[in-house]
Design a protein around this motif. Sequence first.
Motif, PDB file in Angstrom:
ATOM      1  N   LYS A  47       0.822  -1.204   0.000  1.00  0.00           N
ATOM      2  CA  LYS A  47       0.000   0.000   0.000  1.00  0.00           C
ATOM      3  C   LYS A  47       0.862   1.262   0.000  1.00  0.00           C
ATOM      4  O   LYS A  47       1.741   1.441   0.839  1.00  0.00           O
ATOM      5  CB  LYS A  47      -0.918   0.009   1.226  1.00  0.00           C
ATOM      6  N   GLY A  48       0.618   2.128  -0.975  1.00  0.00           N
ATOM      7  CA  GLY A  48       1.333   3.394  -1.057  1.00  0.00           C
ATOM      8  C   GLY A  48       2.713   3.313  -1.670  1.00  0.00           C
ATOM      9  O   GLY A  48       3.383   4.349  -1.817  1.00  0.00           O
ATOM     10  N   GLN A  49       3.131   2.126  -2.071  1.00  0.00           N
ATOM     11  CA  GLN A  49       4.463   1.966  -2.636  1.00  0.00           C
ATOM     12  C   GLN A  49       4.456   2.269  -4.145  1.00  0.00           C
ATOM     13  O   GLN A  49       3.486   1.968  -4.836  1.00  0.00           O
ATOM     14  CB  GLN A  49       4.966   0.539  -2.400  1.00  0.00           C
ATOM     15  N   PRO A  50       5.534   2.835  -4.670  1.00  0.00           N
ATOM     16  CA  PRO A  50       5.588   3.176  -6.102  1.00  0.00           C
ATOM     17  C   PRO A  50       5.507   1.946  -7.005  1.00  0.00           C
ATOM     18  O   PRO A  50       5.095   2.048  -8.157  1.00  0.00           O
ATOM     19  CB  PRO A  50       6.938   3.880  -6.254  1.00  0.00           C
ATOM     20  N   GLU A  51       5.886   0.785  -6.472  1.00  0.00           N
ATOM     21  CA  GLU A  51       5.829  -0.442  -7.267  1.00  0.00           C
ATOM     22  C   GLU A  51       4.410  -0.779  -7.718  1.00  0.00           C
ATOM     23  O   GLU A  51       4.219  -1.458  -8.731  1.00  0.00           O
ATOM     24  CB  GLU A  51       6.395  -1.630  -6.478  1.00  0.00           C
ATOM     25  N   VAL A  52       3.416  -0.303  -6.985  1.00  0.00           N
ATOM     26  CA  VAL A  52       2.028  -0.629  -7.319  1.00  0.00           C
ATOM     27  C   VAL A  52       1.657  -0.040  -8.677  1.00  0.00           C
ATOM     28  O   VAL A  52       1.054  -0.723  -9.518  1.00  0.00           O
ATOM     29  CB  VAL A  52       1.057  -0.141  -6.216  1.00  0.00           C
ATOM     30  N   LYS A  53       1.998   1.223  -8.895  1.00  0.00           N
ATOM     31  CA  LYS A  53       1.695   1.851 -10.185  1.00  0.00           C
ATOM     32  C   LYS A  53       2.385   1.111 -11.331  1.00  0.00           C
ATOM     33  O   LYS A  53       1.815   0.888 -12.398  1.00  0.00           O
ATOM     34  CB  LYS A  53       2.113   3.316 -10.175  1.00  0.00           C
ATOM     35  N   GLU A  54       3.616   0.733 -11.102  1.00  0.00           N
ATOM     36  CA  GLU A  54       4.363  -0.014 -12.118  1.00  0.00           C
ATOM     37  C   GLU A  54       3.672  -1.357 -12.387  1.00  0.00           C
ATOM     38  O   GLU A  54       3.540  -1.782 -13.544  1.00  0.00           O
ATOM     39  CB  GLU A  54       5.796  -0.240 -11.646  1.00  0.00           C
ATOM     40  N   PHE A  55       3.246  -2.002 -11.321  1.00  0.00           N
ATOM     41  CA  PHE A  55       2.584  -3.298 -11.438  1.00  0.00           C
ATOM     42  C   PHE A  55       1.281  -3.164 -12.218  1.00  0.00           C
ATOM     43  O   PHE A  55       0.955  -4.004 -13.059  1.00  0.00           O
ATOM     44  CB  PHE A  55       2.318  -3.852 -10.034  1.00  0.00           C
ATOM     45  N   PHE A  56       0.515  -2.110 -11.959  1.00  0.00           N
ATOM     46  CA  PHE A  56      -0.737  -1.873 -12.674  1.00  0.00           C
ATOM     47  C   PHE A  56      -0.508  -1.758 -14.186  1.00  0.00           C
ATOM     48  O   PHE A  56      -1.399  -2.085 -14.978  1.00  0.00           O
ATOM     49  CB  PHE A  56      -1.412  -0.605 -12.169  1.00  0.00           C
ATOM     50  N   ASN A  57       0.650  -1.281 -14.563  1.00  0.00           N
ATOM     51  CA  ASN A  57       0.933  -1.069 -15.989  1.00  0.00           C
ATOM     52  C   ASN A  57       1.598  -2.274 -16.655  1.00  0.00           C
ATOM     53  O   ASN A  57       1.785  -2.276 -17.870  1.00  0.00           O
ATOM     54  CB  ASN A  57       1.825   0.169 -16.165  1.00  0.00           C
ATOM     55  N   ILE A  72      -7.070  -7.079  -5.954  1.00  0.00           N
ATOM     56  CA  ILE A  72      -7.050  -6.749  -4.526  1.00  0.00           C
ATOM     57  C   ILE A  72      -6.492  -5.338  -4.327  1.00  0.00           C
ATOM     58  O   ILE A  72      -7.017  -4.559  -3.515  1.00  0.00           O
ATOM     59  CB  ILE A  72      -6.215  -7.782  -3.737  1.00  0.00           C
ATOM     60  N   LEU A  73      -5.451  -5.005  -5.055  1.00  0.00           N
ATOM     61  CA  LEU A  73      -4.868  -3.657  -4.946  1.00  0.00           C
ATOM     62  C   LEU A  73      -5.832  -2.583  -5.435  1.00  0.00           C
ATOM     63  O   LEU A  73      -5.881  -1.479  -4.874  1.00  0.00           O
ATOM     64  CB  LEU A  73      -3.562  -3.602  -5.736  1.00  0.00           C
ATOM     65  N   ILE A  74      -6.605  -2.887  -6.463  1.00  0.00           N
ATOM     66  CA  ILE A  74      -7.610  -1.932  -6.947  1.00  0.00           C
ATOM     67  C   ILE A  74      -8.656  -1.660  -5.865  1.00  0.00           C
ATOM     68  O   ILE A  74      -9.134  -0.527  -5.723  1.00  0.00           O
ATOM     69  CB  ILE A  74      -8.277  -2.449  -8.238  1.00  0.00           C
ATOM     70  N   GLU A  75      -8.996  -2.682  -5.089  1.00  0.00           N
ATOM     71  CA  GLU A  75      -9.988  -2.513  -4.012  1.00  0.00           C
ATOM     72  C   GLU A  75      -9.627  -1.375  -3.069  1.00  0.00           C
ATOM     73  O   GLU A  75     -10.497  -0.731  -2.491  1.00  0.00           O
ATOM     74  CB  GLU A  75     -10.083  -3.787  -3.164  1.00  0.00           C
ATOM     75  N   ASP A  76      -8.349  -1.153  -2.884  1.00  0.00           N
ATOM     76  CA  ASP A  76      -7.885  -0.210  -1.866  1.00  0.00           C
ATOM     77  C   ASP A  76      -7.809   1.225  -2.368  1.00  0.00           C
ATOM     78  O   ASP A  76      -7.522   2.144  -1.607  1.00  0.00           O
ATOM     79  CB  ASP A  76      -6.511  -0.652  -1.355  1.00  0.00           C
ATOM     80  N   ILE A  77      -8.075   1.446  -3.651  1.00  0.00           N
ATOM     81  CA  ILE A  77      -8.020   2.809  -4.198  1.00  0.00           C
ATOM     82  C   ILE A  77      -9.204   3.620  -3.660  1.00  0.00           C
ATOM     83  O   ILE A  77     -10.350   3.189  -3.740  1.00  0.00           O
ATOM     84  CB  ILE A  77      -8.028   2.781  -5.739  1.00  0.00           C
TER      85      ILE A  77
END
Length: 224
Positions: A47-57, A72-77
């Motif tokens: 949560k809140g880590q820059p890797e998440v945006k990279e992972f989404f792409n 699961i990560l989308i749920e937290d937006i």
Amino acid sequence: MDITKKLLSLKEEAYGDFQAKIVPNIERERIIGIRIPVLRQLAKELKGQPEVKEFFNMLPHKYYEENILHIILIEDIRDYEECMEEIEKFLPYMDCWAVTDDKIPKVLSKHREELIKSVYRWIQSKETYTCRYGLHMLMSQYLDDDFKPEYLEIAASVRSEEYYVNMMNAWCFATALAKQWDATIPYIEKNELDIWTHNKTIQKAIESYRVTKEHKEYLRTLKR
């Protein structure tokens, strides 16, 4: 953190074999074998880590668990527009029921009036899991206090050869029978669903503890 490497480090071979049985359309080599609570814990760590945006792409993902972690990560937006952007981007890559049927992001519940237009569009999609996701959203978000009878019309119009679409549609209508009987029963009485979905809806409603005994008895007379 290299998210894929982290996922591979959490591998349980036997659990992967089990998962392969319940998501049969996913090749076994694409299943790592990670339990959902472990994936949810990893999502908390990310949560809140820059890797998440990279992972989404990084689409499409190779592994089943990458797709599960993604949803699961989308749920937290917490921002509606951002959440919808990520859902729309990910929808073409949803490839099994376990991804489409996960929890609905909480922020969407605060924007149902805006969301319904997208739900209608998703349900009308010819893509199996986009349609299923829309039906799941309809069932989860629009059969309670915000219910309108016209919400069932779009679901009733679905005609598909896909098992995972028709099963979700039956689940949706069975839930509607439990929650909104008066508005829903005419769809069964007038045979407005295809035969398979009609009969599966009745079966699931009869199996439900939320449907009254009297309603179950009546439904048995409507099998086709």
